[in-house]
Design an enzyme around this catalytic site. Structure first.
Site, PDB file in Angstrom:
ATOM      1  N   LYS A 241     -40.709  54.153  28.986  1.00 42.47           N
ATOM      2  CA  LYS A 241     -41.178  52.758  28.169  1.00 42.47           C
ATOM      3  C   LYS A 241     -40.929  51.819  29.747  1.00 42.47           C
ATOM      4  CE  LYS A 241     -42.930  53.624  24.864  1.00 42.47           C
ATOM      5  NZ  LYS A 241     -44.368  53.315  24.495  1.00 42.47           N
TER       6      LYS A 241
ATOM      7  N   LYS B 202     -53.992  56.125  17.931  1.00 38.18           N
ATOM      8  CA  LYS B 202     -53.037  55.452  16.751  1.00 38.18           C
ATOM      9  C   LYS B 202     -54.058  55.066  15.471  1.00 38.18           C
ATOM     10  CE  LYS B 202     -49.715  53.301  19.503  1.00 38.18           C
ATOM     11  NZ  LYS B 202     -49.344  53.977  21.334  1.00 38.18           N
TER      12      LYS B 202
HETATM   13 MG    MG Z   1     -48.278  53.687  24.506  1.00 37.58          MG
END
Ligand code: MG
Length: 369
Positions: free
Chosen positions: A166, A267
């Site tokens: 991240k 997703k």
């Molecule tokens: Mg991503």
């Protein structure tokens, strides 16, 4: 077959690591998940779904919004067939414009019902099971370069070989240091992704790309808009992933036509459920676009749904997938898939193959009948 009752439950999902941090200082310590139960006029068959946004500030989705949306949409589904998924999805889109994530849990529960009616696991209905299991990645929460690098060995001990950092802060040097620090911990065969989650401005992303040119790393969703990402890609000669911008077929087709990415992140809730995520998955598979298959977040039911979509994806096109239920401390469904040596497999039981623990779910927040 008809839908007779829809119930919603709320579940808190705390994290083993205390918090999950990503671009722009965003952080979640307890996820707000909603579990949906769909009952039918066949009393022996019930379907289960789940929706768990990544906090209220990742995608346009939030926990209370999921429940409000299901409360709004639910009455339109009573009396409809849960196994005619094309019609069901069209009717959901007519009754409620947008709010894809709200529809995701309902669609997921209907796939569970379809599998139970057919006595087949969802992954077989979705095209067939590829191999014994499939590959996972591990997200490395945003911390200092040293702390992020220090996580790699432990995750590798758990079997993970693909790591998603991240990054995405406005301190370009810090993000470059994060990528270099983690890359130094990699072993042959490991794969590294730097996911900025839209957090860089274009000039920052271009500087990061220049600063890590010597590293074998994938760059994921550097900037907020598709146009910015496409511009950044032109200054990067490594593999490039789009995620947040790819939420339906339209941007996926555009991105393919304009060669804006090499891989996409699908997703389930971003597309509006398993039906639409499968549509995107099948298109990507035909176009040769590799995929990460996952959701925004989730517990046991979402992990099961991911496992069926991922396990029915051709192995060479499945870049990675996620075992969200291993990140959180609360188990709430028997039969949910469990990570083994960095890999996961879909259940062989009918439907999603899970049975919720009612003692953990408690009383429903509301019921619609
Ligand atoms: Mg991503």
């Amino acid at each position: 077959m008809k839908i007779t009752r829809i119930s919603a439950y709320q579940v808190d999902l705390p994290l083993h690591e205390g918090s999950y941090n990503w671009s722009g200082g965003k952080s979640v310590s307890v996820f707000d998940s909603t579990v949906v139960k769909i009952e039918t006029d066949d009393e022996s068959i019930t379907g289960w779904g789940e929706i768990c946004p990544l906090g209220p500030f990742y995608l346009p989705a939030f926990g209370q919004g999921a429940r409000a949306g299901i409360y709004e949409l639910g009455p339109h589904l009573i009396g409809q067939s849960p196994i005619e998924l094309g019609k069901l999805n069209r009717n959901m889109d007519i009754a409620l414009k947008g709010h894809a994530y709200v529809k995701s849990a309902l669609d997921m529960a209907c796939w569970d019902i379809l599998g139970k009616v057919a006595s087949l696991p969802v992954c077989e209905l979705m095209g067939g099971r590829y191999g014994d299991d499939f590959v996972l990645y591990r997200a490395i929460s945003q911390e200092s370069p040293e702390e992020m690098a220090g996580k790699v060995a432990g995750y590798r001990d758990e079997g993970y070989r693909r790591f998603q950092l991240k990054v995405g802060c406005h301190d370009v040097d810090l993000d470059i240091a994060r990528i270099h620090a983690v890359a130094a911990e990699l072993k042959p065969g490991d794969i590294l992704v730097a996911d900025a989650n839209t957090g860089w401005l274009k000039h920052e992303a271009i500087r990061v790309c220049r600063g890590v040119r010597d590293v074998d790393v994938y760059i994921e969703q550097p900037c907020l808009t598709y146009e910015e990402c496409r511009a950044v890609r032109k200054s990067w000669d490594g593999p490039f992933i789009l995620d947040e911008n790819i939420d339906s077929l339209d941007p996926l087709i555009r991105g393919h036509n304009e060669q804006a990415m090499d891989c996409v992140n699908i997703k389930i809730s971003k597309f509006g459920g398993l039906t639409k995520a499968k549509q995107a998955r099948d298109l990507c598979a035909d176009l040769g676009i590799a995929m990460t298959i996952e959701d925004s977040w989730g517990g046991d039911i979402i992990t099961a749904a991911i496992s069926h979509l991922a396990h029915s994806t051709p192995t060479d096109l499945l870049f990675t997938s996620t075992d969200f239920n291993s990140y959180v401390t609360v188990d709430f469904a028997e039969g949910a898939p469990q990570r083994e040596n960095g890999r996961l497999k879909a259940s062989t039981a009918p439907g999603l193959g899970i049975e919720p623990m009612m003692g953990v779910l408690g009383d429903p927040v509301f019921e619609i009948s």
